[in-house]
Design a protein around this motif. Sequence first.
Motif, PDB file in Angstrom:
ATOM      1  N   GLY A 244       0.780  -1.231   0.000  1.00  0.00           N
ATOM      2  CA  GLY A 244       0.000   0.000   0.000  1.00  0.00           C
ATOM      3  C   GLY A 244       0.810   1.277   0.000  1.00  0.00           C
ATOM      4  O   GLY A 244       0.275   2.352   0.268  1.00  0.00           O
ATOM      5  N   SER A 245       2.103   1.191  -0.341  1.00  0.00           N
ATOM      6  CA  SER A 245       2.958   2.375  -0.253  1.00  0.00           C
ATOM      7  C   SER A 245       3.034   3.168  -1.550  1.00  0.00           C
ATOM      8  O   SER A 245       3.365   4.358  -1.534  1.00  0.00           O
ATOM      9  CB  SER A 245       4.367   1.964   0.170  1.00  0.00           C
ATOM     10  OG  SER A 245       4.962   1.123  -0.816  1.00  0.00           O
ATOM     11  N   ARG A 246       2.773   2.509  -2.697  1.00  0.00           N
ATOM     12  CA  ARG A 246       2.901   3.199  -3.974  1.00  0.00           C
ATOM     13  C   ARG A 246       1.729   2.877  -4.886  1.00  0.00           C
ATOM     14  O   ARG A 246       1.156   1.795  -4.835  1.00  0.00           O
ATOM     15  CB  ARG A 246       4.209   2.806  -4.672  1.00  0.00           C
ATOM     16  CG  ARG A 246       5.461   3.417  -4.066  1.00  0.00           C
ATOM     17  CD  ARG A 246       6.702   3.000  -4.816  1.00  0.00           C
ATOM     18  NE  ARG A 246       7.005   1.583  -4.594  1.00  0.00           N
ATOM     19  CZ  ARG A 246       7.424   0.748  -5.525  1.00  0.00           C
ATOM     20  NH1 ARG A 246       7.583   1.165  -6.771  1.00  0.00           N
ATOM     21  NH2 ARG A 246       7.682  -0.514  -5.239  1.00  0.00           N
ATOM     22  N   LEU A 247       1.398   3.863  -5.742  1.00  0.00           N
ATOM     23  CA  LEU A 247       0.315   3.733  -6.707  1.00  0.00           C
ATOM     24  C   LEU A 247       0.837   4.147  -8.072  1.00  0.00           C
ATOM     25  O   LEU A 247       1.495   5.180  -8.202  1.00  0.00           O
ATOM     26  CB  LEU A 247      -0.862   4.620  -6.302  1.00  0.00           C
ATOM     27  CG  LEU A 247      -2.077   4.629  -7.242  1.00  0.00           C
ATOM     28  CD1 LEU A 247      -2.873   3.326  -7.095  1.00  0.00           C
ATOM     29  CD2 LEU A 247      -2.974   5.826  -6.948  1.00  0.00           C
ATOM     30  N   ALA A 248       0.559   3.334  -9.088  1.00  0.00           N
ATOM     31  CA  ALA A 248       0.923   3.670 -10.463  1.00  0.00           C
ATOM     32  C   ALA A 248      -0.343   3.918 -11.267  1.00  0.00           C
ATOM     33  O   ALA A 248      -1.331   3.192 -11.124  1.00  0.00           O
ATOM     34  CB  ALA A 248       1.746   2.546 -11.093  1.00  0.00           C
ATOM     35  N   VAL A 249      -0.300   4.958 -12.111  1.00  0.00           N
ATOM     36  CA  VAL A 249      -1.459   5.337 -12.919  1.00  0.00           C
ATOM     37  C   VAL A 249      -0.989   5.634 -14.335  1.00  0.00           C
ATOM     38  O   VAL A 249       0.038   6.298 -14.537  1.00  0.00           O
ATOM     39  CB  VAL A 249      -2.162   6.595 -12.357  1.00  0.00           C
ATOM     40  CG1 VAL A 249      -3.407   6.928 -13.185  1.00  0.00           C
ATOM     41  CG2 VAL A 249      -2.524   6.422 -10.898  1.00  0.00           C
ATOM     42  N   SER A 250      -1.746   5.160 -15.313  1.00  0.00           N
ATOM     43  CA  SER A 250      -1.450   5.442 -16.715  1.00  0.00           C
ATOM     44  C   SER A 250      -2.697   5.990 -17.390  1.00  0.00           C
ATOM     45  O   SER A 250      -3.815   5.550 -17.108  1.00  0.00           O
ATOM     46  CB  SER A 250      -0.995   4.169 -17.427  1.00  0.00           C
ATOM     47  OG  SER A 250      -0.728   4.429 -18.793  1.00  0.00           O
ATOM     48  N   GLY A 251      -2.497   6.973 -18.295  1.00  0.00           N
ATOM     49  CA  GLY A 251      -3.617   7.593 -18.986  1.00  0.00           C
ATOM     50  C   GLY A 251      -3.687   7.191 -20.447  1.00  0.00           C
ATOM     51  O   GLY A 251      -2.744   6.616 -21.009  1.00  0.00           O
ATOM     52  N   CYS A 252      -4.821   7.527 -21.076  1.00  0.00           N
ATOM     53  CA  CYS A 252      -5.014   7.179 -22.484  1.00  0.00           C
ATOM     54  C   CYS A 252      -5.253   8.413 -23.343  1.00  0.00           C
ATOM     55  O   CYS A 252      -5.764   8.310 -24.457  1.00  0.00           O
ATOM     56  CB  CYS A 252      -6.163   6.183 -22.646  1.00  0.00           C
ATOM     57  SG  CYS A 252      -7.776   6.785 -22.108  1.00  0.00           S
ATOM     58  N   GLY A 253      -4.902   9.591 -22.805  1.00  0.00           N
ATOM     59  CA  GLY A 253      -5.045  10.814 -23.591  1.00  0.00           C
ATOM     60  C   GLY A 253      -3.983  10.898 -24.679  1.00  0.00           C
ATOM     61  O   GLY A 253      -3.146  10.013 -24.847  1.00  0.00           O
ATOM     62  N   THR A 254      -4.005  11.992 -25.430  1.00  0.00           N
ATOM     63  CA  THR A 254      -3.052  12.175 -26.529  1.00  0.00           C
ATOM     64  C   THR A 254      -1.620  12.239 -26.014  1.00  0.00           C
ATOM     65  O   THR A 254      -0.708  11.601 -26.550  1.00  0.00           O
ATOM     66  CB  THR A 254      -3.379  13.450 -27.312  1.00  0.00           C
ATOM     67  OG1 THR A 254      -4.727  13.382 -27.775  1.00  0.00           O
ATOM     68  CG2 THR A 254      -2.441  13.601 -28.508  1.00  0.00           C
TER      69      THR A 254
END
Length: 264
Positions: A244-254
């Motif tokens: 629970g120490s790190r969060l990764a996020v990826s987007g799908c925008g341009t």
Amino acid sequence: MELLVSVDIKQTGDDKEVPFLSGLDFLQDGRLVAVDYKNCKCIVMDDRLIKLGKPYKFNTIPLDIVCLSQCEVAVTTYDKTVCLLSVSPDNVINLTKKISTSTNVFSICCIVPTNMVVSTFNDPRPVKMITKGGVESDCDYVLFQTYKLDESNCTYVQSKNTLVLTDRKANTVYMYDTFTGTSRAITNENIQQPRGACVGPDDTVLVCSGAKNSIVHMTVHGDIIGNYPVDTKLPYTLCMTKDGSRLAVSGCGTARKLIMYTLS
């Protein structure tokens, strides 16, 4: 959430197109694994989002990924298959097994290391359970609903016996109690075009709110704990480390980004 590192996702090396990371998860040792929808790859990264080793190349389009054990991941692909891959400590990725499915599978999550839940598309049963042995079963407590590709994602909160299903077009997150067979439909002004979901701290749920460029934090009962803006357009998929120490996020925008946050 405190920003740890952010990288722009760009076309490099032998990439035929700008990468699109459609699935993320953390291995138990903290390395990040991802699948690149556009270039049909599985890649491994360290805690600074630097690529490690040589990517694994698929013969078809990978859709999502989940860590099953210390060195094993499962990947859904466009051709009705779940691929089991081994990831060695020195970042060598090998295919160990292919599981053919009876329907189109999209997102994937883990119940226990031998049992997985997948969301489907073009099928009246939006969720199925699949074992590593290839045995499929229906989730009878989930309402009949046919989604198209990229319209619904799932995750599973094991300690709460709760299956989570997002509905992008309905701006709704469904919570199914697999023990009692009851369900809740959660709507909120901050839940707009929900996409990827993952288990959050203390058995809560984190959901990408695509149209709000944020992460919604909620309990399995549907209570909203918080709404956190992220520095990427159209957040698409996310995952949290086992501690629970790190969060990764990826987007799908341009202008696509992959972002790592520390959590407190």
